[in-house]
Enzyme design. Structure first.
Site, PDB file in Angstrom:
ATOM      1  N   SER A  95       0.831  -1.197   0.000  1.00 38.01           N
ATOM      2  CA  SER A  95       0.000   0.000   0.000  1.00 38.01           C
ATOM      3  C   SER A  95       0.872   1.255   0.000  1.00 38.01           C
ATOM      4  O   SER A  95       1.611   1.485  -0.953  1.00 38.01           O
ATOM      5  CB  SER A  95      -0.973  -0.055   1.184  1.00 38.01           C
ATOM      6  OG  SER A  95      -1.986   0.908   1.080  1.00 38.01           O
ATOM      7  N   ASP A 133     -10.313  -4.002  -5.335  1.00 40.00           N
ATOM      8  CA  ASP A 133      -9.680  -3.153  -4.327  1.00 40.00           C
ATOM      9  C   ASP A 133     -10.367  -1.795  -4.308  1.00 40.00           C
ATOM     10  O   ASP A 133     -10.349  -1.065  -5.303  1.00 40.00           O
ATOM     11  CB  ASP A 133      -8.193  -2.990  -4.668  1.00 40.00           C
ATOM     12  CG  ASP A 133      -7.395  -2.330  -3.551  1.00 40.00           C
ATOM     13  OD1 ASP A 133      -7.971  -1.512  -2.807  1.00 40.00           O
ATOM     14  OD2 ASP A 133      -6.203  -2.633  -3.429  1.00 40.00           O
ATOM     15  N   HIS A 174      -8.318  -4.899  -0.780  1.00 39.70           N
ATOM     16  CA  HIS A 174      -7.043  -4.258  -0.473  1.00 39.70           C
ATOM     17  C   HIS A 174      -6.170  -5.070   0.483  1.00 39.70           C
ATOM     18  O   HIS A 174      -4.974  -4.814   0.598  1.00 39.70           O
ATOM     19  CB  HIS A 174      -7.302  -2.873   0.129  1.00 39.70           C
ATOM     20  CG  HIS A 174      -6.093  -1.993   0.145  1.00 39.70           C
ATOM     21  ND1 HIS A 174      -5.460  -1.558  -1.006  1.00 39.70           N
ATOM     22  CD2 HIS A 174      -5.373  -1.461   1.188  1.00 39.70           C
ATOM     23  CE1 HIS A 174      -4.424  -0.797  -0.690  1.00 39.70           C
ATOM     24  NE2 HIS A 174      -4.349  -0.726   0.631  1.00 39.70           N
TER      25      HIS A 174
END
Length: 221
Positions: free
Chosen positions: A109, A159, A190
């Site tokens: 991320s 996501d 995610h």
């Protein structure tokens, strides 16, 4: 192991096996220098692990650079923080004595986004990168030559934070500049999945270790 001061609060775990790379572990928003240590150990058992904590706070949560809104990055800050991270890696190479030619970034991320920025802004600094749920961090002003850089990207098909089109665009951008890119998709969102970790481990075994198996003395033996 205790860390020497290098501008980032971090963990350093020396390698316990010869011939393994140094994995630079870059956490997501709200993480810290402890979060990805188990992931690093799972990807390459016995590898050296270097895990810095992001220096920017967003509502008390550590990040590697500021953002203006969800998915909208403060590009000036991103460039500054990327330079700081590059200098940290160079300092850590001297402090801990690992091979600068064997450094692989592993980011999730927010950590994957700054790792992608490292690849684009400092070509040659990393041997390779594993980018879990990354998007395009920025458009480089100069055209980097990424020949010889190997990158594994993965994303979730649903996501909600990183649209698949962003991950695909990053893969295309890196590939167009000469990087050897492997793109892996998972059906979920995610969260980091075991499927991604398994695929990244296999990619490392083949792309970085040259397919070395246990009986051949490879890094997964």
């Amino acid at each position: 192991m205790s860390a020497v001061p290098l501008g980032f609060q971090h963990r350093w775990i020396p390698p316990s096996r010869d011939g393994t790379p140094t994995l630079v572990l870059l956490h997501g928003t709200g993480g810290n220098e402890q979060d990805l240590l188990p992931l690093g150990a799972a990807l390459v058992p016995g590898a050296a692990l270097l895990s810095p904590r992001g220096k920017v706070l967003e509502n008390g949560m550590p990040r590697y650079f500021r953002r203006l809104a969800e998915g909208v990055f403060d590009l000036e800050d991103l460039r500054l923080r990327t330079r700081e991270l590059a200098e940290f890696l160079q300092g850590a190479t001297e402090a801990y004595g690992f091979d600068p030619g064997g450094v692989i970034a592993v980011g999730y991320s927010n950590g994957a986004n700054i790792a992608g920025s490292l690849v684009l802004l400092y070509p040659g600094l990393l041997r390779g990168a594993i980018l879990f749920h990354a998007q395009v961090p920025l458009e480089p002003e100069d055209e980097p030559d990424l020949a010889g850089t190997r990158v594994f990207l993965s994303g979730g098909c649903v996501d909600p934070l990183v649209p698949p089109t962003q991950t695909q665009r990053l893969a295309d951008m890196l590939g167009a500049r000469g990087a050897d890119v492997r793109l892996h998709w998972e059906p979920g969102g995610h969260a980091l999945s075991q499927g991604e970790v398994t695929a990244a481990r296999e990619w490392l075994r083949v792309s970085i270790d040259g397919g070395g198996a246990a009986e051949d003395g490879g890094m997964y033996g």
